[in-house]
Motif scaffolding. Structure first.
Motif, mmCIF file in Angstrom:
data_model
loop_
_atom_site.group_PDB
_atom_site.id
_atom_site.type_symbol
_atom_site.label_atom_id
_atom_site.label_comp_id
_atom_site.label_asym_id
_atom_site.label_seq_id
_atom_site.Cartn_x
_atom_site.Cartn_y
_atom_site.Cartn_z
ATOM 1 N N ILE A 257 1.970 2.231 -7.343
ATOM 2 C CA ILE A 257 2.333 0.821 -7.172
ATOM 3 C C ILE A 257 2.061 0.048 -8.458
ATOM 4 O O ILE A 257 2.892 -0.743 -8.909
ATOM 5 C CB ILE A 257 1.582 0.238 -5.972
ATOM 6 C CG1 ILE A 257 2.261 0.759 -4.708
ATOM 7 C CG2 ILE A 257 1.592 -1.277 -5.993
ATOM 8 C CD1 ILE A 257 1.472 0.620 -3.482
ATOM 9 N N HIS B 191 -2.333 0.034 6.514
ATOM 10 C CA HIS B 191 -3.657 -0.328 6.002
ATOM 11 C C HIS B 191 -4.590 -0.727 7.137
ATOM 12 O O HIS B 191 -5.743 -0.349 7.171
ATOM 13 C CB HIS B 191 -3.565 -1.483 5.002
ATOM 14 C CG HIS B 191 -3.293 -1.021 3.618
ATOM 15 N ND1 HIS B 191 -2.039 -0.770 3.164
ATOM 16 C CD2 HIS B 191 -4.123 -0.737 2.588
ATOM 17 C CE1 HIS B 191 -2.100 -0.359 1.922
ATOM 18 N NE2 HIS B 191 -3.365 -0.328 1.536
ATOM 19 N N HIS C 193 -1.492 4.397 -4.806
ATOM 20 C CA HIS C 193 -1.918 3.125 -5.393
ATOM 21 C C HIS C 193 -1.646 3.068 -6.882
ATOM 22 O O HIS C 193 -1.218 2.034 -7.392
ATOM 23 C CB HIS C 193 -3.389 2.863 -5.052
ATOM 24 C CG HIS C 193 -3.575 2.536 -3.603
ATOM 25 N ND1 HIS C 193 -3.529 3.492 -2.615
ATOM 26 C CD2 HIS C 193 -3.735 1.361 -2.963
ATOM 27 C CE1 HIS C 193 -3.681 2.919 -1.433
ATOM 28 N NE2 HIS C 193 -3.810 1.626 -1.611
ATOM 29 N N ARG D 33 -12.344 1.694 -8.709
ATOM 30 C CA ARG D 33 -13.581 1.858 -7.973
ATOM 31 C C ARG D 33 -13.602 3.132 -7.136
ATOM 32 O O ARG D 33 -14.605 3.815 -7.029
ATOM 33 C CB ARG D 33 -13.784 0.652 -7.050
ATOM 34 C CG ARG D 33 -14.714 -0.397 -7.656
ATOM 35 C CD ARG D 33 -15.078 -1.369 -6.596
ATOM 36 N NE ARG D 33 -13.836 -1.749 -5.900
ATOM 37 C CZ ARG D 33 -13.787 -2.439 -4.785
ATOM 38 N NH1 ARG D 33 -14.896 -2.826 -4.223
ATOM 39 N NH2 ARG D 33 -12.648 -2.762 -4.226
ATOM 40 N N ASN D 34 -12.473 3.419 -6.516
ATOM 41 C CA ASN D 34 -12.463 4.485 -5.519
ATOM 42 C C ASN D 34 -12.198 5.875 -6.064
ATOM 43 O O ASN D 34 -12.640 6.861 -5.485
ATOM 44 C CB ASN D 34 -11.429 4.186 -4.438
ATOM 45 C CG ASN D 34 -11.913 3.099 -3.515
ATOM 46 O OD1 ASN D 34 -13.091 2.998 -3.241
ATOM 47 N ND2 ASN D 34 -10.999 2.278 -3.047
ATOM 48 N N THR E 121 -5.093 -3.898 -6.967
ATOM 49 C CA THR E 121 -4.851 -2.483 -6.705
ATOM 50 C C THR E 121 -5.485 -1.645 -7.800
ATOM 51 O O THR E 121 -6.107 -0.604 -7.541
ATOM 52 C CB THR E 121 -3.339 -2.198 -6.610
ATOM 53 O OG1 THR E 121 -2.747 -3.187 -5.777
ATOM 54 C CG2 THR E 121 -3.080 -0.846 -5.996
ATOM 55 N N VAL F 90 -7.208 2.108 7.064
ATOM 56 C CA VAL F 90 -8.345 1.681 6.274
ATOM 57 C C VAL F 90 -9.366 0.951 7.139
ATOM 58 O O VAL F 90 -10.544 1.248 7.110
ATOM 59 C CB VAL F 90 -7.891 0.780 5.110
ATOM 60 C CG1 VAL F 90 -9.083 0.422 4.253
ATOM 61 C CG2 VAL F 90 -6.841 1.502 4.295
ATOM 62 N N MET G 28 -0.770 11.734 1.832
ATOM 63 C CA MET G 28 -1.592 10.885 2.673
ATOM 64 C C MET G 28 -1.301 11.111 4.153
ATOM 65 O O MET G 28 -2.203 11.115 4.980
ATOM 66 C CB MET G 28 -1.318 9.427 2.307
ATOM 67 C CG MET G 28 -2.307 8.485 2.892
ATOM 68 S SD MET G 28 -3.129 7.566 1.627
ATOM 69 C CE MET G 28 -1.950 6.434 1.098
ATOM 70 N N CYS H 283 -9.097 -1.449 -7.264
ATOM 71 C CA CYS H 283 -9.374 -0.599 -6.114
ATOM 72 C C CYS H 283 -9.340 0.874 -6.536
ATOM 73 O O CYS H 283 -10.238 1.644 -6.196
ATOM 74 C CB CYS H 283 -8.353 -0.890 -5.025
ATOM 75 S SG CYS H 283 -8.484 0.158 -3.598
ATOM 76 N N TYR I 253 -4.209 8.884 -1.752
ATOM 77 C CA TYR I 253 -4.628 7.504 -1.992
ATOM 78 C C TYR I 253 -4.451 7.156 -3.466
ATOM 79 O O TYR I 253 -3.849 6.138 -3.822
ATOM 80 C CB TYR I 253 -6.089 7.311 -1.572
ATOM 81 C CG TYR I 253 -6.687 6.067 -2.149
ATOM 82 C CD1 TYR I 253 -6.480 4.844 -1.545
ATOM 83 C CD2 TYR I 253 -7.425 6.122 -3.340
ATOM 84 C CE1 TYR I 253 -6.992 3.687 -2.092
ATOM 85 C CE2 TYR I 253 -7.932 4.963 -3.887
ATOM 86 C CZ TYR I 253 -7.723 3.749 -3.273
ATOM 87 O OH TYR I 253 -8.211 2.612 -3.830
HETATM 88 C C1 HEM Z 1 2.402 3.027 -0.216
HETATM 89 C C2 HEM Z 1 1.760 2.048 0.348
HETATM 90 C C3 HEM Z 1 0.284 2.138 0.574
HETATM 91 C C4 HEM Z 1 -0.412 3.033 1.306
HETATM 92 C C5 HEM Z 1 0.129 4.179 2.120
HETATM 93 C C6 HEM Z 1 -1.780 2.709 1.180
HETATM 94 C C7 HEM Z 1 -2.815 3.370 1.795
HETATM 95 C C8 HEM Z 1 -4.146 3.078 1.633
HETATM 96 C C9 HEM Z 1 -5.221 3.806 2.152
HETATM 97 C C10 HEM Z 1 -5.091 5.043 2.971
HETATM 98 C C11 HEM Z 1 -6.343 3.216 1.763
HETATM 99 C C12 HEM Z 1 -7.755 3.593 2.093
HETATM 100 C C13 HEM Z 1 -8.283 4.639 1.258
HETATM 101 C C14 HEM Z 1 -9.438 5.216 1.974
HETATM 102 O O1 HEM Z 1 -10.473 4.495 2.027
HETATM 103 O O2 HEM Z 1 -9.291 6.271 2.498
HETATM 104 C C15 HEM Z 1 -6.000 2.096 1.040
HETATM 105 C C16 HEM Z 1 -6.889 1.218 0.524
HETATM 106 C C17 HEM Z 1 -6.536 0.107 -0.158
HETATM 107 N N1 HEM Z 1 -5.265 -0.254 -0.525
HETATM 108 FE FE1 HEM Z 1 -3.597 0.669 -0.059
HETATM 109 N N2 HEM Z 1 -1.883 1.612 0.391
HETATM 110 C C18 HEM Z 1 -0.632 1.234 0.009
HETATM 111 C C19 HEM Z 1 -0.276 0.159 -0.748
HETATM 112 C C20 HEM Z 1 -1.184 -0.753 -1.205
HETATM 113 C C21 HEM Z 1 -0.829 -1.910 -1.891
HETATM 114 C C22 HEM Z 1 0.592 -2.373 -2.226
HETATM 115 C C23 HEM Z 1 -1.963 -2.550 -2.177
HETATM 116 C C24 HEM Z 1 -2.046 -3.848 -2.905
HETATM 117 C C25 HEM Z 1 -2.443 -4.917 -2.384
HETATM 118 C C26 HEM Z 1 -3.032 -1.785 -1.677
HETATM 119 C C27 HEM Z 1 -4.352 -2.129 -1.786
HETATM 120 C C28 HEM Z 1 -5.373 -1.429 -1.227
HETATM 121 C C29 HEM Z 1 -6.718 -1.830 -1.297
HETATM 122 C C30 HEM Z 1 -7.235 -3.100 -1.965
HETATM 123 C C31 HEM Z 1 -7.451 -0.869 -0.614
HETATM 124 C C32 HEM Z 1 -8.926 -0.859 -0.379
HETATM 125 C C33 HEM Z 1 -9.665 -0.220 -1.460
HETATM 126 C C34 HEM Z 1 -11.096 -0.429 -1.204
HETATM 127 O O3 HEM Z 1 -11.574 -1.482 -1.572
HETATM 128 O O4 HEM Z 1 -11.687 0.460 -0.605
HETATM 129 N N3 HEM Z 1 -2.542 -0.697 -1.085
HETATM 130 N N4 HEM Z 1 -4.647 2.021 0.954
#
Ligand code: HEM
Lengths: 381, 661
Positions: free
Chosen positions: B159, A338, B156, B73-74, B67, A342, B612, B70, B152
């Motif tokens: 999860i 992340h 998510h 929204r996305n 999550t 991110v 991803m 997120c 993405y």
């Molecule tokens: C398999 C594990 C995970 C991977 C590979 C992963 C990958 C990513 C990626 C690539 C993004 C960015 C998306 C983009 O803007 O391109 C992202 C955003 C995000 N992920 Fe994860 N994620 C994982 C697990 C989680 C988990 C467990 C959470 C929970 C807390 C989480 C919460 C978020 C949040 C809150 C964002 C930001 C969304 C936003 O506000 O833009 N992710 N994640």
């Protein structure tokens, strides 16, 4: 049409394969078929599936990464030769010339250990003296170490069946055996990237991690006689072991590689050895790639582990310490990803994180067995 | 986004706690470990079952929520991005790209458009033609690897799905029912019939995981859910009968397989199903999975020879017992309860000495380098046969624990029956060795001991000893009487407290300078008298009495054992003569409807992770500018790696050549 050919359009993958690729595939398929004929009646459906998928996987990997083909063929040849020397008697491991000095499982693993340590020295020599020749030789030694390690595992597999058919099992069942696997897989991942980046300078760092594993292995062998083949406890008697364990160790190996790269990154970033090591951009790229591979396989391994647990203990998730630590490792690298993907973060923080990640990983792998108790029976030290 | 990283980190750290502190132990263990005060603090914090504590579930809930938000929204944005070619990009925006180049071209724009599209398609891109408004320029917009964005969404969503599936199977609904007060954890040890309804769960319960132990030949229709310091009873829609439980062993003695032959009888349809379950091979019936989890004793019946130790007799009495039950043992004035705790059919012991320190490791390594053989320690595993364990409790409630092997064991070249004793559960057993006589029985020792312990018999022993000792020597009758008297005295002291009593007597009555000599004399007298006693007992029992080294060792061993028995503490030695083993199988039963949800989520997770990491999204724009006669090339990706730099350089070089022709 003409245009696309002239300007580097990518031809279909199958069209890029050479006659050797096809021969390789043919030999492997033939081997799988032979094994099928010989042992098919003793295998259940899952094991047959695993055999087929492994065969396909080896072919695919060889097609993508050409040196892998030679490795597979050489390991197969040497293993079969080694096995032919037993004449069905375990005692010949210490009598027959080729077994005693080369291919008996214990000896081959000692060769692997020695070669890894030599390669480590070689890579450092190459790094410090800027000798490309020394680096090439070290690469070759690393390849040989991997070869001997794999041959050792193969003959060990065979030896376990010589002890008694009901004792026989794939050598992935205890800490001793998986440490060998760990050394081999880490080395293979490194060798893959060595070719990919055309850069041998990272070997000095990666092989250091492998040498540490080898050191542990030697202590475990001679201090604790951990090399003795033990029969499987009931919980481990499952086809799941054949897929869960390797998947896990590809993950561990990749994380170890990332940590070694992270250490190099930190040094270069401080200007230490900077003129001898690759640029921070390359190190950063490699670190990301190995964590990505590691994360993918670790995800699969954890899921497979849950499915196995469901079958053996009646629950896919029991918060057993080993399971929980697998989750912690997973969360750790998820956070790393992340940060990088991110937030677009680069730099020393991520390198530190990858380096410390190795300790978290090592705890999941070793510490849990040493300090915590649980359902996993991967032997206490 | 910071939130995601913090959440992942917090969850990881919270998870550590439960692995450091052993979870779900009986509460009494925690009290012993931490003391009353900290026990209560930790209990309040829910540390004995971290993963089901309110705060941990709250973190999980927050994770799911954030999550979920997120994704919510996305996702629309991502999907739009995935589909869009961005063929309306303006020149200004393209010029802002970090990866761009401009080429001069003399090819007519319309021909160029085809040529460029073809080129891009050859490179695996999907292209679309757009025209920036107002000018006559042509924009070829292309993209590849759009599935990256799906990664993405999939990871998510996965999860969230996995967590939800897990919550269904966790005891969340039960926790709610407990909070409301509908269900109450039972902490008392009650017979099944008396457990109140508030502590019982109906067969309709959506998900549960519990265990039950069934002895061979018995059945059960409930399982017990261990929660905190108590349990709940889950009623099953069927009866399970255990017909037989088996353990198979490898030649080395390690267990190879645990198997239960069970029969299930459905309560509504009355249909029956018989099957064998093993570890890794459960039986699934109507959504309830039945696993082989553990095993234990189901009430093995034991028959024993009891040797009275307090008022010694040369004849044993017969005693019966059942494992997990208590029998009475009475010797005239006192009554004891004997609680049989365990029976083991096999005991594999390693008779080789262990060595595993660094030094021996180093030597092993050197040896290996010399001989090529690393096999240094020989394991000497031997099956020493059955054993059983019991507690003897006196009227005051004081108990000692005993561990007896059924068969004799070879130690220092001689056969002994071993009986271990300890006064507290955390102590190791201290073993008493009963020597075997010429017929390999314990009887010879018991006869000898009975005589040595019997004060009335001591003069007879002493006379026989004196006659034997003074054979052929002419001495006065008074001398002989003196010898008899002192022999009787030694025997009396020994019979009152063994070697300890003898040592104390010498300390008290002999000047310290002569104590050692006196001790030697007394020992000699004792041993010789014991030999005489042995002759008498052998004659009475109609057994031969040949005097040789073997006999001497037997008599010495008997004296040692007789002395040891003073601290044995039990009114009798129980020698196992027969057993009828009854095993019990520990089964684990679960119903987990969330499992398939979790598995589905896992599949999405794997798919998403691969999208991803291994699908790279790249976009290329080629703006053909009519007026200027140039082509503007811009390239972007959402993950900049070195591969991207290489690819950009390659396209730049190839496009330059393409446009020159
Ligand atoms: C398999 C594990 C995970 C991977 C590979 C992963 C990958 C990513 C990626 C690539 C993004 C960015 C998306 C983009 O803007 O391109 C992202 C955003 C995000 N992920 Fe994860 N994620 C994982 C697990 C989680 C988990 C467990 C959470 C929970 C807390 C989480 C919460 C978020 C949040 C809150 C964002 C930001 C969304 C936003 O506000 O833009 N992710 N994640």
């Amino acid at each position: 049409m003409e245009l696309t050919q002239n300007y580097g359009a990518r031809p279909a993958f199958l069209k890029t394969l050479s006659w050797f690729d096809w021969l390789y595939a043919l030999i492997l398929a033939g081997g799988a078929l032979y094994a099928f004929n010989l042992y098919g009646h003793d295998m259940d459906g899952y094991e047959k599936g695993i055999l087929l998928l492994s065969c396909a996987g080896l072919i695919g990997q060889g097609w993508v990464w050409k040196p892998f083909r030679a490795l597979v063929l050489v390991v197969a040849t040497l293993s079969l030769f080694g096995i032919s020397q037993y004449h069905g008697q375990l005692a010949r491991a210490e009598q027959a010339f080729f077994l005693k000095f080369f291919f008996g499982s214990q000896t081959a693993i000692m060769w692997m250990s020695a070669l890894f340590v030599i390669a480590t020295g070689g890579y450092w020599l190459a790094l410090l003296s800027r000798s490309d020749f020394a680096a090439r030789v070290s690469s070759a030694i690393t390849w040989s170490a991997v070869t001997m390690g794999l041959v050792g595992l193969m003959t060990r597999w065979y030896e376990s069946y010589l002890i008694s058919p009901d004792v026989g099992h794939i050598p992935l069942s205890n800490l001793y055996e998986v440490f060998i696997l760990f050394s081999i897989l880490t080395a293979l991942l490194y060798l893959f990237y060595e070719l990919r980046y055309q850069n041998r300078q990272m070997g000095a760092f990666v092989l250091l991690v492998i040498s540490a594993a080898v050191g542990f292995l030697l202590w475990y062998t001679f201090g604790r006689q951990a090399n003795e083949i033990q029969p499987l406890v009931p919980a481990l008697q499952s086809y799941w072991m054949k897929i869960h364990v390797p998947a896990n160790f590809i993950g561990y190996g990749a994380f170890a590689l990332a940590a070694a790269v992270g250490a190099a990154y930190l040094l270069v970033n401080k200007g230490i050895l900077a003129s001898r090591l690759p640029t921070v951009e390359m190190l950063d790229d490699l670190m990301y790639k190995s964590i990505a591979i590691g994360f993918a396989f670790f995800t699969i391994a954890t899921i497979l582990g849950a499915m196995w647990a469901a079958e053996a203990w009646g629950g896919y998730w029991s918060w057993d310490p080993k399971e929980t630590w697998a989750l912690i490792v997973w969360l750790n690298y998820a956070a790393w990803l992340h940060l990088r993907l991110v937030k677009g973060l680069r730099g020393p923080l991520l390198a530190w994180w990858a380096l410390i990640g190795l300790f978290v990983t090592a705890f999941a792998f070793l510490g849990v067995n040493m300090f915590l108790s649980g359902l996993h029976s991967y032997g206490t030290l | 986004m910071r939130l995601a990283i913090s959440l992942l980190t917090v969850l990881a750290i919270a998870s550590v706690i439960g692995t450091v502190l052993k979870q779900n132990e009986p509460y009494s263990n925690y009290v012993i470990q931490f003391g009353q005060f900290w026990f209560q603090v930790f209990e309040f914090l829910g540390l004995y079952d971290v993963y089901h504590s309110g705060w941990f579930l709250a973190i999980l809930a927050f994770l799911i929520l954030s999550t979920g938000m997120c994704i919510f929204r996305n996702t629309p944005l991502m999907l739009r991005e995935m589909r869009s070619f961005r063929e309306h990009a303006t020149e200004i925006s393209l010029r802002a790209f970090s990866h761009q180049a401009e080429f001069a071209s003399h090819v007519p724009p319309d021909a160029l458009q085809n040529r460029l599209s073809q080129y891009l398609q050859g490179q695996g891109f999907h292209a679309r033609i757009g025209a920036p408004s107002g000018s006559g320029d042509i924009l070829v917009a292309a993209k590849t690897g759009s599935y990256h964005r799906l990664g993405y969404v999939l990871t998510h969503a996965a999860i969230v799905i996995i967590c939800l599936g897990g919550l269904i199977d966790g005891n969340l609904p039960l926790k709610v029912e407990q909070l409301i007060g509908w269900k109450k954890i039972e902490t008392r040890d009650l017979p099944l019939g008396e457990i109140p309804a508030a502590s019982r769960l109906s067969p309709a319960n959506l998900s549960f995981r519990g265990g039950v132990t069934i002895p061979e030949g018995s059945s059960a229709d409930v399982v017990f859910l261990n929660i905190a310091d108590g349990y709940l009873v889950q009623d099953l829609p069927f009866d399970i009968t255990l017909k037989k439980f088996r353990i198979e062993h490898y030649p080395t003695g390690q267990p190879k397989s645990f198997e239960s032959d069970i029969t299930i009888t459905d309560k509504t349809t009355h249909e029956t199903l018989s099957q064998t379950i093993r570890v890794n091979h459960p039986l699934i019936y109507k959504g309830i999975a039945i696993y082989q989890a553990s095993f234990g004793d189901g009430g093995t019946r034991l028959t024993m020879n009891g040797w009275n130790l307090f008022s010694p007799s040369s004849q044993p009495f017969t005693m019966h017992g059942v494992v997990k039950q208590a029998s009475q043992l009475s010797n005239g004035n006192a009554t004891y309860s004997v609680e049989f705790t365990e029976f083991r059919k096999f005991n594999i012991e390693n008779f080789a000495s262990e060595n595993g320190d660094m030094a021996s490791g180093w030597q092993n390594l050197l040896k290996y380098l010399k001989t090529g053989s690393a096999k240094s320690t020989k394991k000497d595993l031997r099956n020493v046969g059955p054993s059983f364990q019991y507690k003897i409790r006196d009227a005051q409630g004081q108990a000692r624990e005993y561990f007896n092997y059924m068969l004799p064991i070879l130690l220092d070249d001689r056969w002994y029956l071993l009986s271990g004793m300890r006064e507290a559960p955390n102590e190791p057993f201290r073993y008493v060795r009963f020597p075997l006589d010429g017929q390999n029985r314990i009887d010879g020792f018991m006869r000898l001991r009975a005589m040595l312990m019997d004060k009335q018999a001591h003069p007879e022993i002493a006379h026989q000893f004196a006659d034997f000792a003074l054979q052929g020597e002419r001495i006065s009758a008074s001398m002989k009487d003196k010898l008899v008297a002192s022999t009787v005295k030694v025997l009396d002291i020994f019979a009152a407290g063994g070697y300890d009593a003898l040592a104390k007597f010498i300390e008290k009555s002999v000047p310290s300078a002569e104590q050692e000599k006196a001790a030697q004399t007394y020992l000699k007298v004792l041993e010789s008298a014991a030999v005489s006693a042995w002759r008498i007992t052998q004659a009475k029992a109609g057994q031969p009495a040949v005097m040789d080294d073997n006999t001497l060792r037997f008599v010495r061993d008997s004296l040692n054992t007789t002395s040891d028995l003073f601290s044995y503490g039990a009114p009798a030695y129980l020698q196992l003569s027969q057993f009828d083993e009854v095993l019990a199988s520990g089964l684990q039963l679960t119903r987990s409807p969330g499992k398939n949800i979790v598995y589905g989520g896992s599949a999405l997770l794997v798919l998403g992770v691969f999208f991803m990491f291994y699908v790279r999204e790249r976009r290329i724009w080629l703006l053909v500018k009519r007026q200027a006669g140039t082509v503007l090339f811009a390239m972007s990706t959402n993950r900049k790696t070195m591969d991207f730099e290489k690819e950009f350089a390659r396209h730049k070089e190839q496009l330059a050549r393409l446009l020159k022709e």
